[in-house]
Design an enzyme around this catalytic site. Sequence first.
Site, PDB file in Angstrom:
ATOM      1  N   ARG A  34      -3.783 -21.866 -40.345  1.00 38.99           N
ATOM      2  CA  ARG A  34      -4.491 -20.934 -41.226  1.00 38.99           C
ATOM      3  C   ARG A  34      -3.965 -21.027 -42.656  1.00 38.99           C
ATOM      4  O   ARG A  34      -2.805 -20.715 -42.946  1.00 38.99           O
ATOM      5  CB  ARG A  34      -4.319 -19.508 -40.696  1.00 38.99           C
ATOM      6  CG  ARG A  34      -4.847 -18.403 -41.605  1.00 38.99           C
ATOM      7  CD  ARG A  34      -6.352 -18.477 -41.756  1.00 38.99           C
ATOM      8  NE  ARG A  34      -6.853 -17.257 -42.375  1.00 38.99           N
ATOM      9  CZ  ARG A  34      -7.967 -17.201 -43.080  1.00 38.99           C
ATOM     10  NH1 ARG A  34      -8.706 -18.301 -43.255  1.00 38.99           N
ATOM     11  NH2 ARG A  34      -8.387 -16.061 -43.593  1.00 38.99           N
TER      12      ARG A  34
ATOM     13  N   GLU B  44       4.589  -0.164 -10.615  1.00 38.89           N
ATOM     14  CA  GLU B  44       5.884  -0.484  -9.981  1.00 38.89           C
ATOM     15  C   GLU B  44       7.017   0.362 -10.562  1.00 38.89           C
ATOM     16  O   GLU B  44       8.158  -0.075 -10.660  1.00 38.89           O
ATOM     17  CB  GLU B  44       6.210  -1.984 -10.110  1.00 38.89           C
ATOM     18  CG  GLU B  44       5.116  -2.914  -9.624  1.00 38.89           C
ATOM     19  CD  GLU B  44       4.652  -2.597  -8.217  1.00 38.89           C
ATOM     20  OE1 GLU B  44       5.407  -2.000  -7.444  1.00 38.89           O
ATOM     21  OE2 GLU B  44       3.502  -2.928  -7.890  1.00 38.89           O
TER      22      GLU B  44
ATOM     23  N   THR C 293      -3.566  -3.131  -5.372  1.00 39.92           N
ATOM     24  CA  THR C 293      -3.869  -4.456  -5.909  1.00 39.92           C
ATOM     25  C   THR C 293      -4.180  -5.415  -4.767  1.00 39.92           C
ATOM     26  O   THR C 293      -3.435  -5.481  -3.785  1.00 39.92           O
ATOM     27  CB  THR C 293      -2.678  -4.979  -6.724  1.00 39.92           C
ATOM     28  OG1 THR C 293      -2.418  -4.067  -7.792  1.00 39.92           O
ATOM     29  CG2 THR C 293      -2.970  -6.348  -7.295  1.00 39.92           C
TER      30      THR C 293
ATOM     31  N   LYS D  68      -2.442 -18.844 -60.406  1.00 38.05           N
ATOM     32  CA  LYS D  68      -3.754 -18.832 -59.751  1.00 38.05           C
ATOM     33  C   LYS D  68      -4.235 -20.236 -59.392  1.00 38.05           C
ATOM     34  O   LYS D  68      -5.189 -20.392 -58.631  1.00 38.05           O
ATOM     35  CB  LYS D  68      -4.799 -18.152 -60.655  1.00 38.05           C
ATOM     36  CG  LYS D  68      -4.424 -16.728 -61.038  1.00 38.05           C
ATOM     37  CD  LYS D  68      -4.127 -15.855 -59.829  1.00 38.05           C
ATOM     38  CE  LYS D  68      -3.741 -14.432 -60.216  1.00 38.05           C
ATOM     39  NZ  LYS D  68      -3.334 -13.625 -59.043  1.00 38.05           N
TER      40      LYS D  68
ATOM     41  N   ARG E  72      21.020   5.973 -10.175  1.00 43.02           N
ATOM     42  CA  ARG E  72      21.258   5.281  -8.911  1.00 43.02           C
ATOM     43  C   ARG E  72      22.158   4.069  -9.093  1.00 43.02           C
ATOM     44  O   ARG E  72      23.229   3.984  -8.499  1.00 43.02           O
ATOM     45  CB  ARG E  72      19.921   4.851  -8.275  1.00 43.02           C
ATOM     46  CG  ARG E  72      19.067   6.019  -7.794  1.00 43.02           C
ATOM     47  CD  ARG E  72      17.801   5.545  -7.095  1.00 43.02           C
ATOM     48  NE  ARG E  72      18.108   4.865  -5.846  1.00 43.02           N
ATOM     49  CZ  ARG E  72      17.889   3.563  -5.624  1.00 43.02           C
ATOM     50  NH1 ARG E  72      17.347   2.805  -6.560  1.00 43.02           N
ATOM     51  NH2 ARG E  72      18.182   3.012  -4.451  1.00 43.02           N
TER      52      ARG E  72
ATOM     53  N   GLY F 239      -7.268 -10.388 -39.062  1.00 42.83           N
ATOM     54  CA  GLY F 239      -8.503  -9.856 -38.478  1.00 42.83           C
ATOM     55  C   GLY F 239      -9.024 -10.677 -37.321  1.00 42.83           C
ATOM     56  O   GLY F 239      -9.655 -10.150 -36.397  1.00 42.83           O
TER      57      GLY F 239
ATOM     58  N   VAL G 174       0.850  -1.186   0.000  1.00 39.10           N
ATOM     59  CA  VAL G 174       0.000   0.000   0.000  1.00 39.10           C
ATOM     60  C   VAL G 174       0.889   1.242   0.000  1.00 39.10           C
ATOM     61  O   VAL G 174       1.345   1.690   1.060  1.00 39.10           O
ATOM     62  CB  VAL G 174      -0.955  -0.009   1.211  1.00 39.10           C
ATOM     63  CG1 VAL G 174      -1.929   1.164   1.137  1.00 39.10           C
ATOM     64  CG2 VAL G 174      -1.728  -1.329   1.276  1.00 39.10           C
ATOM     65  N   LEU G 175       1.129   1.788  -1.195  1.00 43.06           N
ATOM     66  CA  LEU G 175       1.982   2.967  -1.327  1.00 43.06           C
ATOM     67  C   LEU G 175       1.219   4.167  -1.866  1.00 43.06           C
ATOM     68  O   LEU G 175       1.202   5.231  -1.258  1.00 43.06           O
ATOM     69  CB  LEU G 175       3.149   2.682  -2.291  1.00 43.06           C
ATOM     70  CG  LEU G 175       4.219   1.684  -1.919  1.00 43.06           C
ATOM     71  CD1 LEU G 175       3.810   0.273  -2.238  1.00 43.06           C
ATOM     72  CD2 LEU G 175       5.503   2.007  -2.680  1.00 43.06           C
TER      73      LEU G 175
END
Length: 604
Positions: free
Chosen positions: A326, A448, A201, A338, A461, A425, A166-167
């Site tokens: 597919r 986060e 969360t 063709k 840092r 699609g 909890v921040l």
Amino acid sequence: MSSSNHYVPNLRDIEFNLFEFLDIGSASLGHAPFGDLDETSARQMLQMFAQLSTNELALSFEEPEHNPPKLENGAVTLPPGMKKAMNAFFDAGMHLLEQPPHLGGLGAPPSLGWAAFELLVGANASLAFYTLGNLLARIIDRLGTDAQKQRFLPHMLDRRWGGSMVLTEPDAGSDVGAARTKARRVSDELWEIEGVKRFITNGDSDMSENIIHMVLARPEGAAPGTKGLSLFVVPKYWVNEDGSLGEDNGVVCTKLEKKMGLKGSVTCEMTFGDGKPCRGLLLGEVHDGIRQMFYIIEQARMAVGVKSMATLSAGYGRALAFSKDRLQGADLMQARDKTAPRVPIFRHPDVRRMLMAQKAHAEGMRALCLYTAFIQDGVERKGGHRAIEAGELDTLNDMLLPLVKGYCSEKAYEMLSLSLQVHGGSGYLQDYPVEQYIRDQKIDTLYEGTTHIQALDLLMRKVARDGGATLQGLLSQIRETAERSGEDKELEAERAALGKALGDLETMLGTLMGKLGESVYHVGLQGNRVLAAVAEVVIGWLLVRHAEVALDRMKSNPGDRAFYVGKLASARWFCHEVLPGVAHAARMVEHGNLDLMEVPEESF
């Protein structure tokens, strides 16, 4: 296809990373402080968890899309499938994997724990957030007083309590130091918490009988900023000294956020101490809140990176399966005929390009995540996070975490668009799970610590902390691989590409450090680009090393040749399609200026 049986884990690549590349069977398993697991039992456990994730856990993936959690009178109820899946997780003992043996766990090293976590978040990322109580038990075990351990730990694990960190507050956002939630001492050990937190969360649910909130609050009279914050253990229902449950504790969910994705994970506004006192215990009886909370934050950032990687891996798996089924168009070589037979779209060059981009990135991200986890194994073997003996490995882990979180979350979102594109699609329809993957994953770049927060953390840092020594040590290992000349000549081009990218990265870093003398804004404008370049060089290095192992294993394990050929293909594609981009990024940093900061606000 139905999204409910959507998940096929890449257990083979997980096992390759753990047992063939990192060799945790010799380096980690069976060594103190870990438990008695050996490689055979670790493999069996991963196989069992993979089956559980594919079946019971994945079945709950789609349900919250149509039956989301509900808030009534301050209480959140979850759809039944989510609770059934979570019970299956606990019944299988997955929550005990990383718990130390003295808490009844198996004592698995982080490398094995994060591999298992990939299976959980890949099956249903929303479920993973309801396991935070397991992490908080380890935090209390490490940082709590003896009385706090006796009060909470047996029940958190045995009775499957939830947990939350909890921040965030409505007016503070990422600026945690601006938090206004107050803590007032009422007795030697008791404090009263008052304030409102946002985006919490697992702030409330009916998943468990109790939830342990880890709450950052500012004691009365404490200094402003992050240094004035303390961390409090705040149960949803009060926990008496003997561990029994008392009355509700004055913490209430006052809102559920309506979200783009992850609809099975409750994201709450939480109100503490409004109308009824909310009591808490100061963790460890020390005012060291932000440093203590970073034990949780760093785990959460690692979890986000693994979640992104797992989601991309799942998206690639679905796209690959779809492309083989597919039928559409003739082979490009026969496009003018063709009468030519229709072929699976897997045969089309552009589809293969998209598939290989997903495959190489998913495997590269997994390599980065599990390599970082393996470094964490070493940290634990040398006394744990912030132990003096673990110094070098600890700082390396700290430096890798922004790459895991920042790069994986950004790149997975980009690559998942290719997963959808392969589906054409159909991918835009809810008949296939990829559109939900994209919505569920997008949050990873935001919470986060956003991607740019990760970039600032890396440069300002983690790299600056020791004058770049940790980064230079890692780059030296990469250089050793790039300059290696062995009996095999098959990876000469890839090593050369890695060496070129490494040189470009070093040029980029030197240029940026020089520009810092002009303005820190250069880091603000270029930080994300630099973070991505560092991550891609590290990933390229790991994939080349994977390819070296694959070449060797092909000789001793010819029956698995297809897998090893795939490892070579991933390394080659990444080295020749991704690593050249580091040179372009270096040029962008070199020619970067501050013009953007001079554009008047009204001109945007």
